[in-house]
Scaffold this motif. Structure first.
Motif, PDB file in Angstrom:
ATOM      1  N   PHE A 134       0.823  -1.206   0.000  1.00 49.54           N
ATOM      2  CA  PHE A 134       0.000   0.000   0.000  1.00 49.54           C
ATOM      3  C   PHE A 134       0.858   1.257   0.000  1.00 49.54           C
ATOM      4  O   PHE A 134       0.630   2.185  -0.784  1.00 49.54           O
ATOM      5  CB  PHE A 134      -0.928   0.000   1.216  1.00 49.54           C
ATOM      6  CG  PHE A 134      -1.877   1.166   1.231  1.00 49.54           C
ATOM      7  CD1 PHE A 134      -3.061   1.106   0.520  1.00 49.54           C
ATOM      8  CD2 PHE A 134      -1.593   2.310   1.957  1.00 49.54           C
ATOM      9  CE1 PHE A 134      -3.938   2.187   0.519  1.00 49.54           C
ATOM     10  CE2 PHE A 134      -2.456   3.394   1.964  1.00 49.54           C
ATOM     11  CZ  PHE A 134      -3.636   3.329   1.233  1.00 49.54           C
ATOM     12  N   THR A 135       1.840   1.293   0.874  1.00 50.41           N
ATOM     13  CA  THR A 135       2.685   2.484   0.934  1.00 50.41           C
ATOM     14  C   THR A 135       3.525   2.631  -0.337  1.00 50.41           C
ATOM     15  O   THR A 135       3.791   3.750  -0.789  1.00 50.41           O
ATOM     16  CB  THR A 135       3.594   2.455   2.170  1.00 50.41           C
ATOM     17  OG1 THR A 135       4.342   1.228   2.193  1.00 50.41           O
ATOM     18  CG2 THR A 135       2.770   2.551   3.447  1.00 50.41           C
ATOM     19  N   ALA A 144      -3.370  12.712 -11.594  1.00 47.52           N
ATOM     20  CA  ALA A 144      -4.172  13.935 -11.605  1.00 47.52           C
ATOM     21  C   ALA A 144      -5.624  13.671 -11.972  1.00 47.52           C
ATOM     22  O   ALA A 144      -6.499  14.437 -11.596  1.00 47.52           O
ATOM     23  CB  ALA A 144      -3.569  14.933 -12.592  1.00 47.52           C
ATOM     24  N   ASN A 145      -5.899  12.583 -12.713  1.00 44.73           N
ATOM     25  CA  ASN A 145      -7.242  12.407 -13.250  1.00 44.73           C
ATOM     26  C   ASN A 145      -7.920  11.122 -12.796  1.00 44.73           C
ATOM     27  O   ASN A 145      -8.927  10.732 -13.350  1.00 44.73           O
ATOM     28  CB  ASN A 145      -7.176  12.409 -14.783  1.00 44.73           C
ATOM     29  CG  ASN A 145      -6.618  13.692 -15.312  1.00 44.73           C
ATOM     30  OD1 ASN A 145      -7.196  14.743 -15.078  1.00 44.73           O
ATOM     31  ND2 ASN A 145      -5.484  13.630 -15.981  1.00 44.73           N
ATOM     32  N   ALA A 146      -7.388  10.455 -11.796  1.00 48.87           N
ATOM     33  CA  ALA A 146      -7.991   9.201 -11.326  1.00 48.87           C
ATOM     34  C   ALA A 146      -7.619   8.990  -9.878  1.00 48.87           C
ATOM     35  O   ALA A 146      -6.800   9.700  -9.324  1.00 48.87           O
ATOM     36  CB  ALA A 146      -7.503   8.023 -12.172  1.00 48.87           C
ATOM     37  N   PHE A 147      -8.259   7.997  -9.282  1.00 49.73           N
ATOM     38  CA  PHE A 147      -7.934   7.652  -7.908  1.00 49.73           C
ATOM     39  C   PHE A 147      -6.732   6.717  -7.839  1.00 49.73           C
ATOM     40  O   PHE A 147      -6.370   6.258  -6.764  1.00 49.73           O
ATOM     41  CB  PHE A 147      -9.146   7.000  -7.231  1.00 49.73           C
ATOM     42  CG  PHE A 147     -10.228   7.982  -6.896  1.00 49.73           C
ATOM     43  CD1 PHE A 147     -10.169   8.714  -5.724  1.00 49.73           C
ATOM     44  CD2 PHE A 147     -11.294   8.183  -7.744  1.00 49.73           C
ATOM     45  CE1 PHE A 147     -11.158   9.627  -5.404  1.00 49.73           C
ATOM     46  CE2 PHE A 147     -12.299   9.083  -7.440  1.00 49.73           C
ATOM     47  CZ  PHE A 147     -12.231   9.815  -6.269  1.00 49.73           C
ATOM     48  N   GLY A 148      -6.136   6.430  -8.984  1.00 48.26           N
ATOM     49  CA  GLY A 148      -4.962   5.574  -8.970  1.00 48.26           C
ATOM     50  C   GLY A 148      -5.313   4.170  -8.500  1.00 48.26           C
ATOM     51  O   GLY A 148      -6.364   3.625  -8.812  1.00 48.26           O
ATOM     52  N   ARG A 149      -4.424   3.593  -7.719  1.00 50.72           N
ATOM     53  CA  ARG A 149      -4.622   2.228  -7.236  1.00 50.72           C
ATOM     54  C   ARG A 149      -5.414   2.172  -5.942  1.00 50.72           C
ATOM     55  O   ARG A 149      -5.667   1.076  -5.432  1.00 50.72           O
ATOM     56  CB  ARG A 149      -3.257   1.575  -7.010  1.00 50.72           C
ATOM     57  CG  ARG A 149      -2.506   1.206  -8.275  1.00 50.72           C
ATOM     58  CD  ARG A 149      -1.285   0.371  -7.932  1.00 50.72           C
ATOM     59  NE  ARG A 149      -1.640  -0.751  -7.092  1.00 50.72           N
ATOM     60  CZ  ARG A 149      -2.047  -1.944  -7.560  1.00 50.72           C
ATOM     61  NH1 ARG A 149      -2.132  -2.146  -8.836  1.00 50.72           N
ATOM     62  NH2 ARG A 149      -2.341  -2.915  -6.717  1.00 50.72           N
TER      63      ARG A 149
END
Length: 276
Positions: A134-135, A144-149
């Motif tokens: 997680f870290t 910039a345009n998504a919540f990523g993982r």
């Protein structure tokens, strides 16, 4: 005079809408959690107490991703996504956040204090391996345009389970996780292009590039479903027992759902709703 009809070019329809038209797996209805309004209220109250701006959109994304889960799990994900949205606005806070994950104090900043609260609700019941994953995901930066993982990495702690290491390390499981993350991220790329933000795969001056990314998402979605269909055999091979196998299946189903939930969430936002 004869009225001349004006036909919009194919690319006048937003890429997120066209993705749903192309992909059978993305045309299936994406339900929302029946207690979504309670989830939204609880997440907003938490945000205010933490000193963060409430983010109803984060709650609705969580409500679609975890439509059939316990309200507690949906609310926890909604809080995390609310926090993640704020982190995108304050990327400089990532360093102190990682320090908190490493055992440091949260200080007085709302973003790090809110992270400490969320971390305390999840990390103690997870393994060292999950905490490291997680870290490491956070350390790569916040898109910039998504919540990523974030949604993918939070499925297990929000469900209160953890995929056993033999399954997690298998090529089939990695294929599932990576395909889910790719489809979600590429949907975000398509949305970014619609907003006029240059994406990694798209250029506004080249509509063929847009077609290629939609083709690529379609192919990746098929790979995602292929990987998911292999999970029951994988759990059987490792003889995990009924309860653990069911937990693994729940997590796998979430990885199938998250891309569709994210795309549906995009289409519900004001910038795309009129194109649906």
């Amino acid at each position: 005079m004869t009225r001349t009809e004006v036909h919009e070019p194919p690319y006048a329809v937003s890429p997120p809408v066209r993705l749903t038209e192309r992909l059978a797996a993305l045309t299936m209805p994406c339900p929302v959690h029946p207690s979504i309004h309670l989830v939204e209220a609880a997440a907003s109250d938490w945000a205010r107490v933490a000193g963060l701006a409430p983010d109803p959109a984060a709650s609705w994304l969580a409500g679609r991703a975890f439509a059939r889960c316990e309200t507690r799990a949906v609310t926890l994900l909604a809080r995390w996504l609310t926090w993640g949205a704020r982190l995108r606005e304050e990327p400089a806070a990532l360093t102190p956040v990682l320090a908190v994950a490493g055992g440091g104090g949260p200080g007085t900043a709302p973003l790090t204090r809110a992270f400490a609260d969320l971390w305390g609700a999840c990390a103690p019941r997870m393994s060292d391996a999950w905490r490291e994953r997680f870290t490491a995901g956070l350390a790569t930066g916040v898109p910039a345009n998504a919540f990523g993982r974030l949604p993918l990495d939070l499925v297990e702690p929000c469900y209160g389970v953890e995929v056993p290491a033999p399954v997690r390390r298998s090529p089939r499981w990695r294929a599932l996780v990576e395909a889910s993350g790719d489809v979600t991220a590429w949907c975000a790329e398509a949305a970014a292009e619609q907003d006029g933000v240059p994406g990694a795969f798209l250029e506004r001056s080249n509509r063929r590039a847009e077609e290629r990314v939609i083709d690529r998402v379609a192919a990746r979605m098929e790979e995602l479903w292929t990987a998911a269909r292999a999970i029951p055999a994988l759990t059987e091979r490792h003889d995990l027992g009924l309860a653990v196998s069911q937990d693994v299946t729940r997590v796998a189903c979430a990885f199938l759902t998250i891309p569709r939930a994210y795309l549906e969430w995009l289409l519900e936002t004001p910038r795309y709703r009129h194109l649906g």
